[in-house]
Design a protein around this motif. Structure first.
Motif, PDB file in Angstrom:
ATOM      1  N   VAL A   1      -3.867   7.396  -4.208  1.00  0.00           N
ATOM      2  CA  VAL A   1      -3.420   6.627  -3.040  1.00  0.00           C
ATOM      3  C   VAL A   1      -3.738   5.147  -3.160  1.00  0.00           C
ATOM      4  O   VAL A   1      -3.150   4.319  -2.454  1.00  0.00           O
ATOM      5  N   MET A   2      -4.667   4.773  -4.062  1.00  0.00           N
ATOM      6  CA  MET A   2      -5.068   3.377  -4.247  1.00  0.00           C
ATOM      7  C   MET A   2      -5.213   3.117  -5.743  1.00  0.00           C
ATOM      8  O   MET A   2      -6.310   2.832  -6.232  1.00  0.00           O
TER       9      MET A   2
ATOM     10  N   ALA B   1     -19.675  16.374  -8.955  1.00  0.00           N
ATOM     11  CA  ALA B   1     -18.348  16.959  -9.173  1.00  0.00           C
ATOM     12  C   ALA B   1     -17.404  16.567  -8.045  1.00  0.00           C
ATOM     13  O   ALA B   1     -16.222  16.256  -8.282  1.00  0.00           O
ATOM     14  N   ASN B   2     -17.912  16.554  -6.807  1.00  0.00           N
ATOM     15  CA  ASN B   2     -17.065  16.153  -5.679  1.00  0.00           C
ATOM     16  C   ASN B   2     -16.706  14.675  -5.761  1.00  0.00           C
ATOM     17  O   ASN B   2     -15.584  14.280  -5.405  1.00  0.00           O
ATOM     18  N   TYR B   3     -17.636  13.859  -6.250  1.00  0.00           N
ATOM     19  CA  TYR B   3     -17.355  12.431  -6.425  1.00  0.00           C
ATOM     20  C   TYR B   3     -16.195  12.233  -7.399  1.00  0.00           C
ATOM     21  O   TYR B   3     -15.308  11.397  -7.159  1.00  0.00           O
ATOM     22  N   LYS B   4     -16.173  12.999  -8.461  1.00  0.00           N
ATOM     23  CA  LYS B   4     -15.083  12.907  -9.431  1.00  0.00           C
ATOM     24  C   LYS B   4     -13.750  13.273  -8.776  1.00  0.00           C
ATOM     25  O   LYS B   4     -12.727  12.624  -9.015  1.00  0.00           O
ATOM     26  N   LYS B   5     -13.776  14.300  -7.929  1.00  0.00           N
ATOM     27  CA  LYS B   5     -12.553  14.676  -7.213  1.00  0.00           C
ATOM     28  C   LYS B   5     -12.123  13.575  -6.253  1.00  0.00           C
ATOM     29  O   LYS B   5     -10.930  13.277  -6.113  1.00  0.00           O
ATOM     30  N   ALA B   6     -13.107  12.963  -5.591  1.00  0.00           N
ATOM     31  CA  ALA B   6     -12.798  11.880  -4.647  1.00  0.00           C
ATOM     32  C   ALA B   6     -12.180  10.693  -5.373  1.00  0.00           C
ATOM     33  O   ALA B   6     -11.217  10.078  -4.888  1.00  0.00           O
ATOM     34  N   ILE B   7     -12.707  10.370  -6.552  1.00  0.00           N
ATOM     35  CA  ILE B   7     -12.147   9.268  -7.345  1.00  0.00           C
ATOM     36  C   ILE B   7     -10.721   9.599  -7.784  1.00  0.00           C
ATOM     37  O   ILE B   7      -9.814   8.751  -7.721  1.00  0.00           O
ATOM     38  N   ASP B   8     -10.493  10.843  -8.220  1.00  0.00           N
ATOM     39  CA  ASP B   8      -9.150  11.247  -8.642  1.00  0.00           C
ATOM     40  C   ASP B   8      -8.156  11.109  -7.490  1.00  0.00           C
ATOM     41  O   ASP B   8      -7.034  10.611  -7.675  1.00  0.00           O
ATOM     42  N   TYR B   9      -8.553  11.563  -6.310  1.00  0.00           N
ATOM     43  CA  TYR B   9      -7.674  11.453  -5.153  1.00  0.00           C
ATOM     44  C   TYR B   9      -7.454   9.989  -4.780  1.00  0.00           C
ATOM     45  O   TYR B   9      -6.314   9.555  -4.504  1.00  0.00           O
ATOM     46  N   ALA B  10      -8.523   9.207  -4.782  1.00  0.00           N
ATOM     47  CA  ALA B  10      -8.411   7.798  -4.422  1.00  0.00           C
ATOM     48  C   ALA B  10      -7.491   7.055  -5.381  1.00  0.00           C
ATOM     49  O   ALA B  10      -6.750   6.155  -4.977  1.00  0.00           O
ATOM     50  N   ARG B  11      -7.503   7.438  -6.645  1.00  0.00           N
ATOM     51  CA  ARG B  11      -6.615   6.793  -7.625  1.00  0.00           C
ATOM     52  C   ARG B  11      -5.154   7.094  -7.317  1.00  0.00           C
ATOM     53  O   ARG B  11      -4.267   6.288  -7.638  1.00  0.00           O
TER      54      ARG B  11
ATOM     55  N   PHE C   1       0.848  -1.190   0.000  1.00  0.00           N
ATOM     56  CA  PHE C   1       0.000   0.000   0.000  1.00  0.00           C
ATOM     57  C   PHE C   1       0.881   1.237   0.000  1.00  0.00           C
ATOM     58  O   PHE C   1       2.018   1.223   0.481  1.00  0.00           O
ATOM     59  N   SER C   2       0.361   2.297  -0.559  1.00  0.00           N
ATOM     60  CA  SER C   2       1.131   3.516  -0.769  1.00  0.00           C
ATOM     61  C   SER C   2       1.270   4.319   0.521  1.00  0.00           C
ATOM     62  O   SER C   2       0.482   4.153   1.457  1.00  0.00           O
ATOM     63  N   PRO C   3       2.258   5.226   0.588  1.00  0.00           N
ATOM     64  CA  PRO C   3       2.347   6.138   1.736  1.00  0.00           C
ATOM     65  C   PRO C   3       1.076   6.960   1.900  1.00  0.00           C
ATOM     66  O   PRO C   3       0.671   7.263   3.025  1.00  0.00           O
TER      67      PRO C   3
END
Length: 309
Positions: A260-261, A248-258, A146-148
């Protein structure tokens, strides 16, 4: 073309949780922590990439009276509990509240009720830090990389308003899916609207009762406004949410999740919801390699199958 081999239960991770032993070394403490801590810990364990549990302890503890009586020494009972909920592992432990923080222990049992992992945490740390370290150690034990960034996400506080954690524990003392339960969630979210795990659970549980899909999707979308909540990632359906700001926030959440995961199948599943129409055949084929590694995660498999129809 991929074949998906049958996996042994030891290769999979779909846990159920036992009540934790709870001790407060100073003051009266919070007896509900025996249920509160594992219920919230389960949201941290959701970050394990092969954890596709659909039954959180917040549900099981209300539906299975026998589960509330289980002890970590009852290996036969643990095995029966795991089997009854079609799980693969049982998670138990200990939480000790001190003047300077929390310490405790984590135990994991296989589907035969045998203890396969145990670790004690003897230095007091903040409440959510202890949860994150427990999950990190389980991932290390299973040799899951898993990533930092994910390491930081695991210890991120769900809320800074610790009184709301105590309030959450009160839900175990009221009638399941009653107005009393909804009132507690609403009081928590009034104090801390970004307590995403409670926001998600409120949406999930009340959504089943109301049957109002638009309301449910709006409320699940809100659970991602502060930080990543894994079940919200794969239970939020942008096409059924009427609020553009939440999409729009969901898209940001997916981008961030990508970030770190990057290879988590649930994140890729969410990405297909957003950008699936623009994926080339070559890109879709590349995703079948990922799907082959997580054959129990049926949403991604189903979505890819639909794309290839």
């Amino acid at each position: 073309l991929h074949s998906f081999p049958t996996r042994r239960s030891s290769d999979l991770f779909n846990p159920v949780f036992l009540p934790f032993d709870y001790l407060c070394e100073d003051g009266e403490g919070d007896p509900n922590q025996s249920l509160t801590f594992p219920a919230l810990l389960s949201f941290k364990f959701d970050f394990a990439p092969d954890n596709f549990s659909a039954r959180h302890p917040g549900f099981i503890f209300r539906r299975d009276a026998d589960a509330l009586k289980l002890k970590s020494t009852d290996h036969q009972g643990i095995a029966a509990y795991i089997k009854a909920w079609t799980a693969t592992h049982g998670v138990a432990g200990e939480l000790i509240e001190t003047k300077t923080g929390y310490k405790g222990a984590l135990m994991v049992f296989d589907d035969e009720g045998e203890k396969i992992f145990q670790k004690k945490y003897e230095t007091p740390v903040p409440y959510f830090t202890l949860m994150g370290r427990m999950v990190q150690d389980w991932l290390f034990f299973r040799e899951v990389e898993f990533s930092p960034g994910l390491a930081q996400e695991l210890v991120r506080p769900m809320t800074t308003e610790m009184e709301t954690v105590r309030w959450y524990g009160e839900t175990f003392n009221v009638e399941w899916r009653s107005q009393d339960e909804w009132d507690i969630y609403e009081r928590i979210l009034e104090r801390d609207p970004l307590f995403g795990e409670v926001q998600f659970w409120y949406a999930n549980q009340r959504g089943w009762e109301t049957g109002d899909q638009k309301w449910t999707q709006v409320e699940k979308g809100k659970s991602l406004l502060g930080h990543i909540v894994i079940p919200a990632i794969w239970e939020f359906y942008p096409k059924e949410c009427p609020e553009e700001s939440l999409i729009a926030n969901y898209k940001k959440a997916i981008d961030y999740a990508r970030e770190v995961m990057p290879e988590d199948p649930r994140i890729i599943n969410g990405l297909l919801d957003i950008e699936g129409e623009s994926f080339t055949v070559e890109q879709l084929i590349s995703l079948t390699d990922l799907a082959a590694r997580y054959p129990r995660y049926h949403p991604l498999l189903s979505k890819l199958a639909q794309k290839f129809e």
